[in-house]
Design a protein around this motif. Sequence first.
Motif, mmCIF file in Angstrom:
data_model
loop_
_atom_site.group_PDB
_atom_site.id
_atom_site.type_symbol
_atom_site.label_atom_id
_atom_site.label_comp_id
_atom_site.label_asym_id
_atom_site.label_seq_id
_atom_site.Cartn_x
_atom_site.Cartn_y
_atom_site.Cartn_z
ATOM 1 N N GLY A 202 -71.737 22.018 5.284
ATOM 2 C CA GLY A 202 -71.157 22.578 3.960
ATOM 3 C C GLY A 202 -70.284 23.655 4.086
ATOM 4 O O GLY A 202 -69.651 24.120 3.153
ATOM 5 N N PHE A 203 -69.979 24.325 5.141
ATOM 6 C CA PHE A 203 -69.135 25.304 5.400
ATOM 7 C C PHE A 203 -67.806 24.908 5.250
ATOM 8 O O PHE A 203 -67.216 23.876 5.637
ATOM 9 C CB PHE A 203 -69.315 25.989 6.880
ATOM 10 N N ILE A 204 -66.919 25.561 4.269
ATOM 11 C CA ILE A 204 -65.645 25.622 4.176
ATOM 12 C C ILE A 204 -64.979 27.005 4.014
ATOM 13 O O ILE A 204 -65.558 27.884 3.501
ATOM 14 C CB ILE A 204 -65.597 25.040 2.782
ATOM 15 N N ASN A 205 -63.968 27.314 4.532
ATOM 16 C CA ASN A 205 -63.143 28.498 4.644
ATOM 17 C C ASN A 205 -61.845 28.134 3.968
ATOM 18 O O ASN A 205 -60.934 28.084 4.783
ATOM 19 C CB ASN A 205 -63.037 28.910 6.382
ATOM 20 N N LYS A 206 -61.770 28.631 2.796
ATOM 21 C CA LYS A 206 -60.250 28.436 1.837
ATOM 22 C C LYS A 206 -59.108 29.493 2.427
ATOM 23 O O LYS A 206 -58.157 29.202 2.956
ATOM 24 C CB LYS A 206 -60.600 28.750 0.355
ATOM 25 N N PRO A 207 -59.684 30.663 2.793
ATOM 26 C CA PRO A 207 -58.592 31.665 3.513
ATOM 27 C C PRO A 207 -57.990 30.973 4.919
ATOM 28 O O PRO A 207 -56.646 31.214 5.040
ATOM 29 C CB PRO A 207 -59.312 32.755 3.533
ATOM 30 N N PHE A 208 -58.846 30.627 5.532
ATOM 31 C CA PHE A 208 -58.305 30.128 6.669
ATOM 32 C C PHE A 208 -57.590 28.767 6.515
ATOM 33 O O PHE A 208 -56.601 28.291 7.276
ATOM 34 C CB PHE A 208 -59.512 29.647 7.898
ATOM 35 N N ASP A 209 -58.134 27.863 5.590
ATOM 36 C CA ASP A 209 -57.260 26.543 5.580
ATOM 37 C C ASP A 209 -55.983 27.043 4.863
ATOM 38 O O ASP A 209 -54.959 26.264 5.108
ATOM 39 C CB ASP A 209 -57.936 25.836 4.150
ATOM 40 N N LEU A 210 -55.759 28.012 3.730
ATOM 41 C CA LEU A 210 -54.610 28.176 3.165
ATOM 42 C C LEU A 210 -53.750 29.070 4.515
ATOM 43 O O LEU A 210 -52.434 28.576 4.405
ATOM 44 C CB LEU A 210 -54.567 29.331 2.196
ATOM 45 N N MET A 211 -53.865 29.501 5.322
ATOM 46 C CA MET A 211 -53.335 29.952 6.344
ATOM 47 C C MET A 211 -52.769 29.034 7.161
ATOM 48 O O MET A 211 -51.669 29.006 7.413
ATOM 49 C CB MET A 211 -54.233 31.199 7.162
ATOM 50 N N CYS A 212 -53.704 28.169 7.590
ATOM 51 C CA CYS A 212 -53.142 26.894 8.364
ATOM 52 C C CYS A 212 -51.990 26.149 7.505
ATOM 53 O O CYS A 212 -51.133 25.783 8.125
ATOM 54 C CB CYS A 212 -54.432 25.904 8.516
ATOM 55 N N LYS A 215 -49.019 28.269 8.116
ATOM 56 C CA LYS A 215 -48.335 28.063 9.500
ATOM 57 C C LYS A 215 -47.826 26.714 9.814
ATOM 58 O O LYS A 215 -47.079 26.352 10.619
ATOM 59 C CB LYS A 215 -49.266 28.453 10.434
ATOM 60 N N ILE A 216 -48.572 25.664 9.245
ATOM 61 C CA ILE A 216 -48.018 24.407 9.594
ATOM 62 C C ILE A 216 -46.499 24.050 9.334
ATOM 63 O O ILE A 216 -45.650 23.605 9.950
ATOM 64 C CB ILE A 216 -48.825 23.303 8.859
ATOM 65 N N VAL A 217 -46.093 24.786 7.996
ATOM 66 C CA VAL A 217 -44.746 24.433 7.832
ATOM 67 C C VAL A 217 -43.920 25.466 8.455
ATOM 68 O O VAL A 217 -42.845 25.197 9.069
ATOM 69 C CB VAL A 217 -44.502 24.951 6.279
ATOM 70 N N ASN A 218 -44.328 26.841 8.558
ATOM 71 C CA ASN A 218 -43.240 28.128 8.891
ATOM 72 C C ASN A 218 -43.549 28.449 10.326
ATOM 73 O O ASN A 218 -42.312 29.127 10.868
ATOM 74 C CB ASN A 218 -43.466 29.471 7.918
ATOM 75 N N PRO A 220 -45.820 26.913 13.171
ATOM 76 C CA PRO A 220 -46.912 26.135 13.787
ATOM 77 C C PRO A 220 -47.262 26.602 15.070
ATOM 78 O O PRO A 220 -48.616 26.399 15.489
ATOM 79 C CB PRO A 220 -46.255 24.683 13.668
ATOM 80 N N VAL A 221 -46.482 27.136 15.798
ATOM 81 C CA VAL A 221 -46.777 27.558 17.434
ATOM 82 C C VAL A 221 -48.025 28.495 17.128
ATOM 83 O O VAL A 221 -48.720 28.781 17.957
ATOM 84 C CB VAL A 221 -45.532 28.278 17.979
ATOM 85 N N ALA A 222 -48.114 29.411 16.084
ATOM 86 C CA ALA A 222 -48.976 30.374 15.914
ATOM 87 C C ALA A 222 -50.618 29.407 15.951
ATOM 88 O O ALA A 222 -51.419 30.085 16.414
ATOM 89 C CB ALA A 222 -48.971 30.951 14.497
ATOM 90 N N LEU A 223 -50.672 28.394 15.306
ATOM 91 C CA LEU A 223 -51.857 27.865 15.536
ATOM 92 C C LEU A 223 -52.185 27.348 16.776
ATOM 93 O O LEU A 223 -53.303 27.097 17.057
ATOM 94 C CB LEU A 223 -51.727 26.538 14.495
ATOM 95 N N THR A 224 -51.225 27.018 17.792
ATOM 96 C CA THR A 224 -51.546 26.437 19.102
ATOM 97 C C THR A 224 -52.286 27.728 19.885
ATOM 98 O O THR A 224 -52.552 27.385 20.908
ATOM 99 C CB THR A 224 -50.287 26.171 19.758
ATOM 100 N N ARG A 225 -52.251 29.128 19.378
ATOM 101 C CA ARG A 225 -52.793 30.166 19.895
ATOM 102 C C ARG A 225 -54.420 30.176 19.745
ATOM 103 O O ARG A 225 -55.052 30.933 20.549
ATOM 104 C CB ARG A 225 -52.193 31.507 19.729
ATOM 105 N N PHE A 226 -54.739 29.380 18.928
ATOM 106 C CA PHE A 226 -56.417 29.581 18.726
ATOM 107 C C PHE A 226 -57.071 28.702 19.693
ATOM 108 O O PHE A 226 -56.649 27.499 20.158
ATOM 109 C CB PHE A 226 -56.562 28.843 17.282
ATOM 110 N N ILE A 246 -51.697 19.613 13.705
ATOM 111 C CA ILE A 246 -50.751 20.227 14.760
ATOM 112 C C ILE A 246 -50.118 19.267 15.455
ATOM 113 O O ILE A 246 -48.666 19.349 15.570
ATOM 114 C CB ILE A 246 -51.714 21.208 15.622
ATOM 115 N N ALA A 247 -50.492 18.166 15.743
ATOM 116 C CA ALA A 247 -49.581 17.216 16.679
ATOM 117 C C ALA A 247 -48.851 16.636 15.783
ATOM 118 O O ALA A 247 -47.464 16.296 16.042
ATOM 119 C CB ALA A 247 -50.770 15.937 17.172
ATOM 120 N N MET A 248 -49.076 16.150 14.187
ATOM 121 C CA MET A 248 -47.902 15.835 13.501
ATOM 122 C C MET A 248 -47.171 16.565 13.444
ATOM 123 O O MET A 248 -45.699 16.502 13.719
ATOM 124 C CB MET A 248 -48.686 15.865 12.111
ATOM 125 N N ARG A 249 -47.120 17.968 13.198
ATOM 126 C CA ARG A 249 -46.157 18.988 12.999
ATOM 127 C C ARG A 249 -45.237 19.121 14.398
ATOM 128 O O ARG A 249 -43.873 19.167 14.344
ATOM 129 C CB ARG A 249 -46.777 20.237 12.844
#
Length: 289
Positions: A202-212, A215-218, A220-226, A246-249
């Motif tokens: 049931g875990f959901i992390n809204k701040p992380f989702d909004l950050m993703c 980043k997906i738009v602006n 995306p390479v930042a997400l590849t560092r996780f 990430i692959a789509m982007r």
Amino acid sequence: MARIIGGLTTSHVPSIGGAIARGEQQTPYWKPFFDAFIPVHEWLAKEKPDLAIVIYNDHGLNFFFDRMPTFAVGAAARYDNADEGWGIPVLPSFEGDTELSWHMINGLVHDEFDITMCQEFLVDHAFTLPLKLMYPNAGPTWPIKAIPVTINSVQHPLPSAARCWKLGQAIGRAVESFPKDLKVVVLGTGGLSHQLDGARAGFINKPFDLMCMDKIVNDPVALTRFSNREIIEQAGSQGVELMTWIAMRGALSGRVDTVTSMYHAPISNTGGAVMLLSNEPAPARLAAE
Ligand code: DHB
Ligand code: FE
């Protein structure tokens, strides 16, 4: 030449299929999610893509733990859905495009992706429901052809975010070197944060989702560092479905604009999100045509 005209990302929870079957799209629980597709429908009516490349993760319908490809590409003339439980209706089959499939497979192997090529491929809710959300009134046939690409997100070790980004880039290169005129939309289905079992169910992390989503738009390479461990810590064990986004982007090489973007949590157990990005192919690619 084939052109990638946009990228769509969406959560893919099976209960969307149940909501559609029961006609619950306008109930308070579901309305925010289904209404997110109104601008998507308008864009599809205007742009009329010919084919969707659907990047998603299979959940045990086509591949099981005994044989789990890291990346798989469909090369079938037709993709059937099948009963996978959850009580959701089986949707009509999808027409493929074997010529583009083999062109993509050749391109990916040339780019050192040792993918599994599948001439038979059953597609699950993560493939069918996003297409049903895009084309809710489709009759027994769909107005778009489709090719499945899967990323293992169920059996460790999983591919890294950086690798999935490069997979998307290789898909983009392959599609845009296909000599036939085709308008292609690339889908990434899954996520965002969710965990279906264990102590954090049931875990959901809204701040992380909004950050993703930002980043997906602006950036995306930042997400590849996780690392995968960091994504699982931040987004839950099924939050690794973010890899499909990430692959789509990665496949969108050009000038990307947000057509629509919506976050609503929870839908079922998941941070529900929908984004549509238009893609203006990069001048370098157009010049190469
Ligand atoms: C749910 C989410 C998923 O991504 C999935 O594949 C199955 C179930 C859920 O939130 O219930
Ligand atoms: Fe899933």
